[in-house]
Enzyme design. Structure first.
Site, mmCIF file in Angstrom:
data_model
loop_
_atom_site.group_PDB
_atom_site.id
_atom_site.type_symbol
_atom_site.label_atom_id
_atom_site.label_comp_id
_atom_site.label_asym_id
_atom_site.label_seq_id
_atom_site.Cartn_x
_atom_site.Cartn_y
_atom_site.Cartn_z
ATOM 1 N N SER A 1 -10.361 0.247 6.929
ATOM 2 C CA SER A 1 -9.713 0.328 5.617
ATOM 3 C C SER A 1 -9.055 -0.959 5.137
ATOM 4 O O SER A 1 -8.599 -1.020 4.001
ATOM 5 C CB SER A 1 -8.665 1.442 5.620
ATOM 6 N N SER B 1 -9.884 2.416 2.644
ATOM 7 C CA SER B 1 -8.911 3.064 1.785
ATOM 8 C C SER B 1 -7.979 2.093 1.064
ATOM 9 O O SER B 1 -7.402 2.447 0.035
ATOM 10 C CB SER B 1 -8.049 4.028 2.620
ATOM 11 N N LYS C 1 0.855 -1.196 0.000
ATOM 12 C CA LYS C 1 0.000 0.000 0.000
ATOM 13 C C LYS C 1 0.889 1.244 0.000
ATOM 14 O O LYS C 1 1.885 1.296 0.731
ATOM 15 C CB LYS C 1 -0.896 -0.017 1.240
#
Lengths: 501, 493
Positions: free
Chosen positions: B184, B160, B80
């Site tokens: 997330s 997210s 990420k």
């Protein structure tokens, strides 16, 4: 407690000044409060900056327990309550010298609570009695970096070496009432942190600086509105700020104006303060607990170590010098004023006692008098002080021992000291080499005395006729004839005998 | 070699170890898949095929030398783009950090590389991890590989960690890192039919992860199944002296201790999560989950988490408050974007830089956070929210006196179409089931439970006691074994 009689004489009468100080003291530590970076003064710009100090993305603060320890020890030295549970808060504001966009500080739960210190009586300065000044709290926080505006015509440079350095903010109560009290408080605080070793107290390097809160009122009235003059960096300037700011406020009020709560800056060249920003443009700092840090919880073992490692503090030391060593209050005060002097004196005392095989109390006066009246003067002449002294306490003790055991006289000792400073040789070596040993041979001294009495028969006559003041003349003549090396006590005894006829 | 990209993390690790294929072959297969899908799915912000290959070559060499292989040897993963990676742009999907190349490696990513994993690239996300749909990314949203039955509308991969979920679901990587502040990891996992776990707060170091809300942020793995998550979490977790909130506890052998037999375990069903108008497919999946856990031997009981209804409001005060302060460092002075209009002073530079560098959602949260911390409002909002947060934690403490784990939906709906939720509040409401565990710092995971009536994955959430990742993983495994979720998105890219 006798209150200060310091007053500002206004056109409409007398005004009393009320003063509180917020002192920022840089914690002595090899590393910053929340990072491992070094903290040395005067390093190349941006050479002592870690990823944390520069607030790179994802960097996190980790408390440096040595900084916490020093603040706790300082708190203990002012007999303050130590909070075993404290917490760090973020103080949010934008500035180019503040990489995180917030300063990690302690607003709501400071590390150290209520304490106090005592300033000494100083009749001449208008402090008739010792006075206790309250200290509200000590908290620890990060310092900011430094902006440099003179490196480029259109840009400012940022030096982050100081960014993240640990500061103690020591907040007094508004207990001071004159410039002298404010000066004495700051000096005492500096003395204490230097004793404790938590701050080097170097005000000219910015290791200690004060925000000076000043208000005026009619004696006995409620507190007036205060102003805060920021970053004042000497005792003298603090006193000057109090005086000039108090006078400014009095003039303003008597002119029908009102003091506004504001931040001011001191201009030493003009000896005046000027407004920096008023309460209206004060920042909203949006303090909140720093979520990167857990509350700081101290255990008993930690606190015990802090307490056990505290040195003898100046008040206790001064009392001991008077009561235990028999020194005068004045000498005790001078010797304990700065921790470095006290340390040097105590090393000298220990070495002197051991060299003469006597208890310290028996040689304390000799050591103190010599240090204060001989050695300081001699160092001063050379532009040196104790920290740069070419003579060690042990070397000085050897000299004092030579006096103590009668090997040399006090006046010869002065010569020997000069030679020691000049050559770096030991006292004994110099005395031997230069033949300065004191003559205690009564036969030789008697012979010289006989000669002098014969040469000065007229004066002998006068002396015997009652002019006893001439005794000194005979001592001087004898000493001179023996190149100053005769034992003065023996001269005295033998002269008295001879003159008595 | 196409079959390689269908393999999960453990299968790849074992295959490399046994010599069934080389790590380089695996890396090449995934590099190709990443490249092929990038335009359609936008899962990556930066791809690093050479890094994946380099790591694989090292693993192959280690194996050839007969030396011991790491826990994740030969497994290429997606990272990420919130984790700082040395020498590789770390943008947090923002313009303000576009082009920012850290000279340091986050603790978690370093641990993964040390375990033998390689990096396929930096995954897309909501800007600064603020969002639930990936639409706040400055580089456009990641697109879910899933589509509704008979529809080609682009769906959200969640947020997210939407780049992570899209990439794992589309088999562009066998596993990926995520971070979870209010859901997330869990919500994107649920939206894309994969598994993901947010461990107990403090399990994974936050050092080197671009901060959103410090008291909530936690890293965790996202992968095909529970066992892969367990193994990857072992590699990610551990005490870090550089993070003052890091847990100083040993990391258990979660993967070795996996056990789907729940005899003697009690599962709590929070009645407050039965919200009015709960999506029927979601409600059915929840009922299925209850049945599966009973089948696994667990006793199921009703529990109450009475302050749940305040969780969203509490979260949307605390998270923006912390964010408003955490994001103050992006000021154009030291790194990242600097917008310096002619003749601008410092304040004007700040304003221009932040106006240009932050997206609308980030600005919205900075404004909310600044507001709730400001003098006069602090007590009414921030202090009050902290109190409620304590009450929410206490709800869980009480509940865990009765039960061992809690079962709930991960999200109130299946994935929605991009652009469908234009009101930020609608998006915030989607976090209703995930934020309570975040506020309490509890371990929580999402596992696939089935498909909705229009063919989209649904996730079930298991919440556990602090430090009891094992209990969460075990319950997840019990569901996984019974749900038999094998659906995959049909390849359209």
């Amino acid at each position: 407690m006798a209150e200060s009689t310091y007053r500002i004489q206004g056109a409409t009468g007398e005004w009393e000044v009320v003063i509180g100080l917020e002192v920022h003291a840089q914690v002595t530590s090899n590393a910053k409060l929340f990072s491992g970076s070094a903290t040395a003064f005067g390093a190349e710009p941006n050479s002592q900056v870690s990823l944390v100090d520069a607030a790179m993305p994802g960097m996190l603060p980790v408390p440096n327990m040595e900084c916490i320890r020093q603040a706790v020890r300082t708190g203990m030295a002012i007999e303050a309550a130590i909070n075993k549970w404290s917490r760090f808060d973020r103080k949010n504001y934008f500035y180019a010298d503040l990489p995180q966009g917030y300063q990690i500080s302690q607003l709501y739960h400071p590390l150290v609570g209520e304490g106090s210190l005592t300033i000494e009586a100083d009749e001449k300065a208008g402090i008739p009695e010792p006075k206790v000044i309250g200290i509200e709290r000590i908290h620890v926080e990060q310092d900011a970096g430094k902006l440099m505006h003179d490196q480029h015509p259109t840009m400012s440079y940022v030096d982050l070496n100081r960014s993240g350095v640990a500061l103690m903010e020591i907040v007094s109560r508004p207990d001071m009432r004159s410039p002298a009290e404010a000066g004495a408080y700051l000096s005492k605080l500096r003395q204490i942190v230097r004793y404790v070793g938590s701050c080097d107290g170097n005000m000219d390097q910015g290791s200690m600086r004060a925000d000076v809160n000043v208000s005026v009122r009619r004696p006995g009235d409620e507190f007036g509105t205060r102003t805060e003059t920021k970053n004042v960096n000497s005792v003298r300037f603090v006193m000057a700020v109090v005086e000039s700011e108090a006078k400014r406020q009095v003039a303003l009020i008597e002119d029908g104006g009102k003091v506004v709560q504001e931040t001011r800056l001191y201009d030493p060249d003009k000896n005046e303060t000027r407004s920096m920003r008023s309460k209206e443009d004060a920042h909203d700092y949006r303090y909140f607990p720093d979520p990167d840090l857990l509350p700081l919880v101290l255990d008993d073992a930690f606190l015990e170590e802090c307490r056990a490692s505290l040195p003898e503090l100046p008040d206790a030391k001064r009392a001991r010098y008077v009561d235990g060593l028999g020194l005068s209050a004045y000498n005790a005060g001078v010797l304990t004023n700065d921790v470095d002097t006290a340390r040097w004196f105590e090393a000298l005392l220990a070495a002197t006692a051991s060299a003469q095989n006597k208890p310290e109390a028996d040689v304390a006066k000799q050591a103190a008098n010599w240090l204060l009246s001989e050695f300081f003067g001699a160092l001063n002449k050379l532009g040196k002080d104790l920290s740069t002294s070419p003579i060690s306490p042990e070397g000085a003790a050897e000299l004092l021992a030579l006096v103590g055991n009668g090997t040399i006289s006090g006046s010869i000792a002065k010569q020997v000291l000069e030679k020691m400073l000049e050559t770096g040789d030991a006292a004994g070596v110099i005395v031997e080499r230069e033949g300065l040993k004191q003559n205690s041979d009564t036969g030789a001294i008697e012979a010289v005395i006989a000669e002098i009495l014969t040469k000065n028969a007229d004066k002998v006559e006068q002396y015997r006729g009652g002019k006893e003041a001439l005794f000194g003349f005979f001592v001087g003549q004898t000493m001179k004839a023996m190149q100053g090396k005769a034992n003065p006590q023996i001269i005295n005894e033998l002269l008295k005998k001879a003159l008595a006829g | 070699m196409t079959g390689l990209t269908d393999l999960g993390l453990i299968a790849i690790r074992d295959g490399v170890a046994k010599g069934e294929f080389t790590a380089v072959e695996v890396a090449q297969a995934f590099n190709a898949a990443v490249a092929e899908a990038q335009e359609a799915l936008n899962a990556f912000i930066v791809t690093t095929p050479e890094a994946a290959l380099a790591a694989a070559e090292k693993v192959d060499a280690t194996r050839a030398a007969g030396k011991e292989l790491g826990k994740l040897a030969g497994v290429p993963i997606g990272m990420k783009d919130l984790f700082a990676t040395k020498g590789v742009q770390t943008s947090a999907a923002s313009k303000i950090l576009e082009g920012f190349t850290p000279q340091y490696e986050s603790t978690v990513s370093q641990k993964l590389w040390d375990a033998g994993a390689g990096m396929l690239g930096k995954l897309n996300l909501d800007q600064f991890a603020m969002g639930s749909s990936n639409e706040s990314s400055a580089f456009g949203p990641a697109i879910s590989p899933w589509r509704r039955k008979g529809d080609t509308a682009a769906l959200t991969a969640g947020g997210s960690s939407g780049g992570s979920s899209a990439a794992v679901a589309a088999r562009l990587c066998p596993a990926a890192t995520g971070t979870d502040t209010g859901g997330s990891i869990r919500q994107p996992a649920a939206f894309t039919g994969i598994s993901g776990i947010k461990p107990t707060y403090g399990r994974c170091s936050r050092w080197g992860i671009v901060a959103f809300a410090s008291s909530l942020d936690q890293a965790g793995p996202m992968a095909h199944d529970v066992a892969d998550c367990a193994l990857m979490l072992e590699a990610m977790a551990g005490f870090d002296p550089k993070d003052a909130t890091s847990l100083d506890m040993p990391v258990p052998d979660w993967s070795a201790l996996l056990n789907a037999d729940l005899k003697g375990k009690k599962v709590g069903i929070p009645r407050e999560y039965r919200i009015e108008g709960l999506n029927a497919d979601v409600a059915k999946a929840w009922d299925d989950g209850i049945a599966w856990l009973k089948d696994a031997g667990a006793e199921v009981l009703d529990i109450s988490l009475p302050h749940s209804k305040y969780a969203l409001a509490t979260y949307y005060i605390i998270a923006p408050a912390e964010a408003s302060s955490n994001l103050a460092r992006y000021d154009g002075v030291r790194y990242g974007l600097r917008d310096l209009p002619d003749g601008a002073n410092l304040q004007e530079m700040y304003a221009a830089t932040r106006a240009a560098g932050f997206g609308a959602e980030v600005k919205r949260r900075i404004l909310i956070g600044t507001y709730v911390l400001s003098a006069g409002f602090y007590d009414a909002y921030y202090t009050q929210a902290q109190k409620v947060r304590t009450l929410i934690s206490r709800d869980f403490e009480e509940a865990f006196k009765q039960c061992d784990v809690i079962l709930a939906p991960t999200a109130p709906t299946p994935a929605f179409a991009l652009g469908e939720k234009s009101n930020p509040l609608d998006l915030y409401l989607g976090d209703v089931f995930s934020v309570p565990a975040s506020l309490a710092g509890l371990p929580a995971m999402s596992v696939p439970a089935g498909l909705s009536s229009d063919g989209l994955p649904l996730g079930l959430q298991i919440i556990g006691r602090p430090f009891d990742e094992q209990g969460v993983l075990n319950a997840g495994l019990a569901i996984e074994q019974r749900a038999q979720f094998s659906a995959k998105p049909e390849k359209w890219w």
